[in-house]
Design a protein around this motif. Sequence first.
Motif, PDB file in Angstrom:
ATOM      1  N   ALA B 391       0.826  -1.216   0.000  1.00 44.49           N
ATOM      2  CA  ALA B 391       0.000   0.000   0.000  1.00 44.49           C
ATOM      3  C   ALA B 391       0.856   1.260   0.000  1.00 44.49           C
ATOM      4  O   ALA B 391       0.438   2.308  -0.483  1.00 44.49           O
ATOM      5  N   GLU B 392       2.059   1.153   0.524  1.00 45.14           N
ATOM      6  CA  GLU B 392       2.906   2.341   0.621  1.00 45.14           C
ATOM      7  C   GLU B 392       3.753   2.565  -0.641  1.00 45.14           C
ATOM      8  O   GLU B 392       4.408   3.604  -0.785  1.00 45.14           O
ATOM      9  N   LEU B 393       3.706   1.629  -1.593  1.00 44.54           N
ATOM     10  CA  LEU B 393       4.457   1.804  -2.842  1.00 44.54           C
ATOM     11  C   LEU B 393       3.756   2.824  -3.738  1.00 44.54           C
ATOM     12  O   LEU B 393       2.552   3.046  -3.619  1.00 44.54           O
ATOM     13  N   PRO B 394       4.498   3.445  -4.657  1.00 44.31           N
ATOM     14  CA  PRO B 394       3.861   4.404  -5.577  1.00 44.31           C
ATOM     15  C   PRO B 394       2.756   3.721  -6.384  1.00 44.31           C
ATOM     16  O   PRO B 394       2.829   2.520  -6.649  1.00 44.31           O
ATOM     17  N   ARG B 395       1.788   4.485  -6.797  1.00 46.13           N
ATOM     18  CA  ARG B 395       0.639   3.960  -7.538  1.00 46.13           C
ATOM     19  C   ARG B 395       1.023   3.144  -8.771  1.00 46.13           C
ATOM     20  O   ARG B 395       0.334   2.206  -9.152  1.00 46.13           O
ATOM     21  N   ALA B 396       2.123   3.553  -9.429  1.00 41.98           N
ATOM     22  CA  ALA B 396       2.554   2.921 -10.688  1.00 41.98           C
ATOM     23  C   ALA B 396       2.744   1.425 -10.537  1.00 41.98           C
ATOM     24  O   ALA B 396       2.803   0.675 -11.505  1.00 41.98           O
ATOM     25  N   VAL B 397       2.846   0.968  -9.301  1.00 43.22           N
ATOM     26  CA  VAL B 397       3.089  -0.438  -9.031  1.00 43.22           C
ATOM     27  C   VAL B 397       1.954  -1.324  -9.548  1.00 43.22           C
ATOM     28  O   VAL B 397       2.113  -2.513  -9.770  1.00 43.22           O
ATOM     29  N   GLN B 398       0.796  -0.720  -9.750  1.00 43.67           N
ATOM     30  CA  GLN B 398      -0.355  -1.476 -10.227  1.00 43.67           C
ATOM     31  C   GLN B 398      -0.287  -1.749 -11.724  1.00 43.67           C
ATOM     32  O   GLN B 398      -1.045  -2.561 -12.244  1.00 43.67           O
ATOM     33  N   ALA B 399       0.610  -1.040 -12.429  1.00 43.63           N
ATOM     34  CA  ALA B 399       0.684  -1.200 -13.884  1.00 43.63           C
ATOM     35  C   ALA B 399       1.040  -2.640 -14.233  1.00 43.63           C
ATOM     36  O   ALA B 399       1.901  -3.246 -13.615  1.00 43.63           O
ATOM     37  N   MET B 400       0.341  -3.193 -15.211  1.00 43.73           N
ATOM     38  CA  MET B 400       0.628  -4.562 -15.622  1.00 43.73           C
ATOM     39  C   MET B 400       1.621  -4.602 -16.773  1.00 43.73           C
ATOM     40  O   MET B 400       2.062  -5.657 -17.186  1.00 43.73           O
TER      41      MET B 400
END
Lengths: 414, 414
Positions: B391-400
Amino acid sequence: MLQAALAAGTAQRRSVFELFGRRLPQGRRYGVVAGVGRALDALEEFRFDDEVLETLRDVVDEPTLSWLADYRFSGDIWGYAEGETYFPYSPLAVVEGTFAEAVVLETLLLSIYNHDSAIASAASRMTLVAGERPCIEMGSRRTHEEAAVAAARAAYIAGFASSSNLMARQRYGVPTAGTSAHSFTLLHDTEEDAFRAQIASQGRGTTLLVDTYDVAEAVRRGVEIAGPELGAVRLDSGDLGVVAREVRAQLDALGAHRTRIIVTSDLDEYAIAALAAAPVDGYGVGTQLVTGSGHPTSGFVYKLVAREGDDGEMVSVAKRSKDKISIGGRKYALRRRSTAGVAQAEVVGIGTMPLDDGDDRPLLVPLVRDGKVVGRESLDAARERHRRSVAELPRAVQAMSAGDPAIPTVHLPE
Amino acid sequence: MLQAALAAGTAQRRSVFELFGRRLPQGRRYGVVAGVGRALDALEEFRFDDEVLETLRDVVDEPTLSWLADYRFSGDIWGYAEGETYFPYSPLAVVEGTFAEAVVLETLLLSIYNHDSAIASAASRMTLVAGERPCIEMGSRRTHEEAAVAAARAAYIAGFASSSNLMARQRYGVPTAGTSAHSFTLLHDTEEDAFRAQIASQGRGTTLLVDTYDVAEAVRRGVEIAGPELGAVRLDSGDLGVVAREVRAQLDALGAHRTRIIVTSDLDEYAIAALAAAPVDGYGVGTQLVTGSGHPTSGFVYKLVAREGDDGEMVSVAKRSKDKISIGGRKYALRRRSTAGVAQAEVVGIGTMPLDDGDDRPLLVPLVRDGKVVGRESLDAARERHRRSVAELPRAVQAMSAGDPAIPTVHLPE
């Protein structure tokens, strides 16, 4: 499933399950069956003890717990013997018993066959392209600690010469080969100290790791200390083909003509093939072996193909699905061979045994009869079977390019 | 190595080994550390008993056997706590002891960390894209039988809701979820018989497998038998998005608005992401979970980074190699965070602890002190840590899409 079938009275229906794969991994020309011996060992010990039953108390009902407490597989299993090559839809294991006793074996059998055959299939391609040069299994650290032991066993069946896994030696008698790591060199004040310590302990026949600092310097030093009797040097980085040629020339110039060159460093079957013309004497294979070289599982499934009907007669069954084809009915199989002994087709008979043309080879052997293991054999017997089975495949099997299975699978209808 | 170092008198040199990975698997934005608890359990039981020593009799000499007979790890281990996210060169475990006692842990620690972290890293991406929808682990049959138990455990840490592996329930308390297979339907004379048997045994809240014959017919029949209280239907073939929409419409038309739709069939993180807009209520994931979704091993290595010199002082060490970089020296690490609590960098200090800016988080915790395990914790603690760390990682982490690690690794020189 078990609980519902016990309650419905269908659990006792005579059933035939088949373990098979629908396809080979992309580009593979054949697969190798492994895990048979491990599966037989596991089957003999497959029981539900008090601790397990206690765990299951919140999962299943009392009648199911009580059935599990008495569980012993009492049926029959036929299958491909260990080390045998296989193709799409080869009936690798045929399990016959009541639905209940056969269905609970699904995960056990699939886990072992899927894993061990994936490793053996990758290993076989590696030993095939390595030819007379030995392959050494050193992948334990890159897979689950127990999978590592099974991988060393499967690799040995598929022609690997040895393994660094000592538990595989203890459990299965797989020959041991060791190596020294960069940490050993770095532990010592100088590379020379490390080499002297290793040679003092292991003798001149040992394998020195020569790429911690400067390869040429290390080779020079190794031969200086051990003399031309130095067993081998190991290269673990750089362009292995180029470095191997340089090191061979250096060793020869130093008179160490018999000092071998062992290479490691993320080798797979393609890298091994690419090194065929390089002066390399052995391959240490790690990650790509224990992970099945891109295909860590075999994709085998375990499907109900026949079961007793209302009238006591056996009925062939299969689900209707467009994308996952299963073929109902009890299977038999033989390897069709030319008069010259070259494999031509995988012939799968549904319901009856295909006719032997005289040069053919039946593939299903009894593994379990009335719950008793009858198919146990030595690891060397499986290794020898693998060697013969691969040798009888068409020459095209050596191709490293992607392609179709080496021989077609032919189904003979019921 | 051990035998030579014992003979050379260097085995007792104080040493620091570091367990780390040089890169994330292609396209991954972060990794997840798992296996810490299993490694601590294994370390406590890591002994060389008589049977093992007998096996080693032909491999090592008497002094080495005698040293092994008394083996107990007496050093210290610091490491990333279980469930934590990691990046290239994160010092996942720092092992300090004599060379001898630390070097023999190499394969044990690497096997466990490499396997379990590969599974957790794949699982984390799946649960991330699945969002609020539960992921169910059902891959046991596609991996080694013991790796399967470890995989279920790792998946749970990375947010999976449950597993079909009952041994994972027994050993680690992982919640159980079952399913019925096509064989259960095929065992019965009709699909209706099978559904009635399952509902009678498991109640109306059960999950019916509806693609053995005709999906629409099966859904109609399931709701007819169980009523709108039918728990769920499972789809295991076809274009899951298309079929799910059809089934959702059919269920709604039948008044079964709360009957859920569970999908399975070779799902991976990409398939899960592609189904985000489909009316799916849960994902059963098998093969791709237990094989790390294309990356079955983490590629961690275990390198000597410092050791005692002749004068008793610790010396940083690293091999010189162009293609496999190691950085000498004892490491410390913290996660640099913005004032808003968003991760910005993995800061690795060589020799000293990087300064905490006030919003940062130290990453190394004591796991073993003087040979005694001090870092044991519950599986749910690791699961909660994973949730917070992602949860604390930058949003971009969700990119597939393929891309760089979510945050850079910054080394602070000695």
